[in-house]
Design an enzyme around this catalytic site. Structure first.
Site, PDB file in Angstrom:
ATOM      1  N   LYS A 156       0.842  -1.186   0.000  1.00 26.43           N
ATOM      2  CA  LYS A 156       0.000   0.000   0.000  1.00 26.43           C
ATOM      3  C   LYS A 156       0.878   1.238   0.000  1.00 26.43           C
ATOM      4  O   LYS A 156       1.041   1.919   1.015  1.00 26.43           O
ATOM      5  CB  LYS A 156      -0.958  -0.011   1.183  1.00 26.43           C
ATOM      6  N   GLU A 189      -5.273  -8.907  -8.296  1.00 29.07           N
ATOM      7  CA  GLU A 189      -5.331  -8.373  -6.942  1.00 29.07           C
ATOM      8  C   GLU A 189      -5.236  -6.856  -6.978  1.00 29.07           C
ATOM      9  O   GLU A 189      -4.713  -6.266  -7.913  1.00 29.07           O
ATOM     10  CB  GLU A 189      -4.185  -8.921  -6.114  1.00 29.07           C
TER      11      GLU A 189
END
Length: 294
Positions: A156, A189
């Site tokens: 992230k 993903e």
């Protein structure tokens, strides 16, 4: 002039000054911070529900792992980061809110490489109540945006260009976030959302190209395995899934640690009967119970 009500930001923490900022005019980041001009930073978002932090250690562990992968020195210890986040939330007096926090390579140069020892921990408190965010997504679309490099796929980082373009393409069609797929046709993903599919026979598949669950995924798998033990699911798997198999699903949802959003229509075709499915509702109920006891 800058307005707190316009920003929805109630307070900010900055490890460079070691304190909490409440005046929005001083909630700033230097232009030479590598988060700004190189995207060299990682981040995450926490929920505060009824005055308690939801899944704090799972989030912090994930962020520390991401910072290590991004070669960013930790500006604070794990314990100091956790304490700072709790104190920041408490300073606002809000019982329910969001905290977004970053570990940045820090300021000090406009070059590619940051100066050593300059990393910074930033955090802000935003208005919001995670208990109200599990709304249905009426429409979602497969998009044609290139995938993030594998290294960034599950980290992230603040490098969100591909995610931003994916969401923009989906929203142009009336969707929410955008579903990406690999060249071979497998559901890709995202560093933001996990995508779950309930296939015929109450088989839950959580799309993944990894071999094992990460911190941000364990919670969803815990809820799913509870349904499995209760006989409400016949199987739970965490694996690659081809778009052709996924299109046969009876339910579909997007999930992050504190939000589950059922998808009702995908690429113009209703999922199931076009309403929230039984398994999606069961998972949301499990999440809401955790909110009551975070």
């Amino acid at each position: 002039s800058i307005s707190l009500s316009h920003l929805q930001v109630k307070a900010m923490y900055n490890s460079m000054i070691g304190g909490i900022i409440t005046d929005p005019a001083f909630m700033t980041i230097p232009i030479d911070d590598h988060m700004v001009h190189r995207g060299h930073a990682v981040f995450d978002t926490l929920s505060i529900v009824n005055g308690r932090v939801f899944a704090l250690q799972s989030h912090i562990n994930k962020t520390i792992r991401a910072a290590n992968n991004a070669k960013i020195e930790l500006p604070l210890s794990k314990e100091a980061m956790s304490t700072s986040l709790k104190q920041l939330a408490a300073s606002t007096g809000l019982r329910c809110c969001k905290i977004r926090y970053w570990i940045s390579a820090g300021p000090g140069s406009m070059f590619i490489q940051p100066y050593p020892g300059m990393s910074v921990f930033y955090a802000i408190v935003l208005e919001g109540d995670a208990r109200n965010e599990n709304q249905d997504i009426s429409k979602e679309f497969t998009v044609n945006i290139p995938l993030n490099p594998r290294f960034l796929e599950t980290m992230k980082s603040t490098n969100y260009l591909f995610n931003a373009l994916s969401q923009a393409e989906s929203k142009e069609k009336g969707g929410f976030m955008g579903i990406q797929k690999t060249q071979e046709g497998y559901i890709a993903e995202s560093s933001i959302w996990k995508i779950g599919f309930v296939l015929p026979g109450d088989r839950l598949v959580i799309a993944s190209n990894k071999d094992d669950a990460q911190d941000g995924d364990v919670q969803l798998l815990t809820y799913a395995n509870e349904l499995l033990s209760q006989g409400k699911l016949s199987s739970v798997s965490y694996r690659k899934i081809h778009i052709d198999e996924a299109k046969n699903c009876e339910e579909m949802f997007l999930s992050i640690s504190d939000t589950i959003k059922p998808v009702l229509e995908w690429d113009g075709i209703l999922i199931g009967n076009g309403t929230r499915g039984r398994i999606s509702q069961e998972l949301i109920d499990s999440l809401q119970r955790d909110f009551a006891n975070p």
